[in-house]
Design an enzyme around this catalytic site. Sequence first.
Site, short mmCIF file in Angstrom:
data_model
loop_
_atom_site.label_atom_id
_atom_site.label_comp_id
_atom_site.label_asym_id
_atom_site.label_seq_id
_atom_site.Cartn_x
_atom_site.Cartn_y
_atom_site.Cartn_z
N HIS A 140 6.52 -13.07 10.26
CA HIS A 140 6.58 -11.76 9.64
C HIS A 140 7.82 -11.71 8.77
CE1 HIS A 140 6.97 -7.38 9.22
NE2 HIS A 140 5.70 -7.32 9.50
N ASP A 194 -1.94 -8.96 12.71
CA ASP A 194 -3.20 -9.57 12.25
C ASP A 194 -3.70 -10.65 13.19
OD1 ASP A 194 -3.25 -8.04 9.84
OD2 ASP A 194 -1.70 -9.34 9.05
N SER A 211 0.82 -1.21 0.00
CA SER A 211 0.00 0.00 0.00
C SER A 211 0.86 1.26 0.00
CB SER A 211 -0.96 0.00 1.19
OG SER A 211 -0.28 -0.20 2.41
N HIS A 226 -1.89 -8.83 1.80
CA HIS A 226 -1.58 -7.57 2.49
C HIS A 226 -2.68 -7.29 3.51
CE1 HIS A 226 0.27 -3.87 3.38
NE2 HIS A 226 -0.12 -3.12 2.36
N ARG A 268 2.59 -4.01 17.51
CA ARG A 268 1.19 -3.67 17.21
C ARG A 268 0.25 -4.73 17.78
NH1 ARG A 268 1.59 -3.19 10.86
NH2 ARG A 268 2.62 -5.18 11.29
#
Length: 437
Positions: free
Chosen positions: A318, A375, A241, A271, A327
């Site tokens: 990751h 996520d 993005s 994504h 996060r």
Amino acid sequence: MSSLKKVLAQKIAEHRPRTMKLVKEYSDVSLGEVTVGQAIGGARGIKCLVTDISYLDPFEGIRFRGKTIPETFAALPKVPGSDYPYVEGFWWMLLTGDVPTMEQTLEVVEDWKKRSQVPAYVIDVLRAMPRDSHPMAMFSSAILAMQRDSVFSHTYSSGKFNKMTCWEDMFEDASNLMAKLPSIGAYIYRMKYKGDTHIPADPDLDLGGNFARMMGIDKPYDDVARMYFIIHSDHESGNVSAHATHLVASALSDAYYAYSAGINGLAGPLHGLANEEVLRWTQNFMFHLGGEVPTEEKLKEALWATLNSGQVIPGYGHAVLRKTDPRYTSQREFCLKTPGLKDYPLFKLISMIFDVAPGVLQEHGKAKNPWPNVDAQSGVIQWYYGVTQYEFYTVLFGIGRALGCLANITWDRALGYGIERPKSVTTAMLEDAVGIK
């Protein structure tokens, strides 16, 4: 000129000589070699982008203007009655590198309120689309529709374009877009999933508070919005993005063209859609465990069965990080301190997977990083607060990611970065390079 724009102008004037010196005197200094695997494998790890907005450290996680996520939350001015900061203050920090005062933060709050009205034609575009359109297609279309109002594009087409000052027009477009995105996202949500009933903004609320209000969700969902938008804002420039936004803007396309492209990249399963897939997997996993939170031993057996069947544990691993994603940790801490959420069965399962999965993955031996990423946690919070439409989650991601993408392309124009145009090679050239006959 607003205080933010004045501070940003000063920062740009101070930064430009650094970039010019590097280009003029050190352009031939190598940053490393490119391998065949990198060329074929998506340019992973190739150092060819520059941003001072954020940096992803493999062991510390994302840093926004040099600050970790906990440091960012601690430093920024807080919304009264909340433990979480104004998103508007975070915007100031991303653009300038400075932590704003409360006065400076509230100036951005008021500025965004003035810019926040969504044009009627955007609503017309959304309502003309089939109601079963994906919300990300709607979100991208709404952004693109507003291109007609681009200050940057208007200046360029009028023949008044100036390479040294065009960042000001990009800043105006970025500010206008950033102020409207929460309202557009909430409108799409209410139109598609809440009987086409809509809730107006409250002029006394900040961006996070108004987003929760327009979504129709009570406190502390306003804190969820503030936290979610900040932690999803930026992740260096190489993710799809951010890179798509940078790439399109490098052609001197305006912020609307550029961020619509970024949103289209975010919509991809590899994504932004990953949070949706993780939640669906976790719910199915719980169903197969009998709908109850299992014992650790039973969970361990189920995770091994998943891996032995050739599947992965979604949300773990990751490309860059080699520790638990900060996060993830921020969202976990929110859950642990929020009554109801900390005892929510789905969150309890997420917590138990967090305790058990890394050890299983380490023993399995194939995962480079056995720790959870963002996520693995984010969808559970949305589900708890009633946002049970998986496909909408990426719109939430897109509102937050705009902060980083739009700050970056403002600086791209300020520093005069050129159009991005890497060189391609053929497969035969690669074979020749490695000695394949």
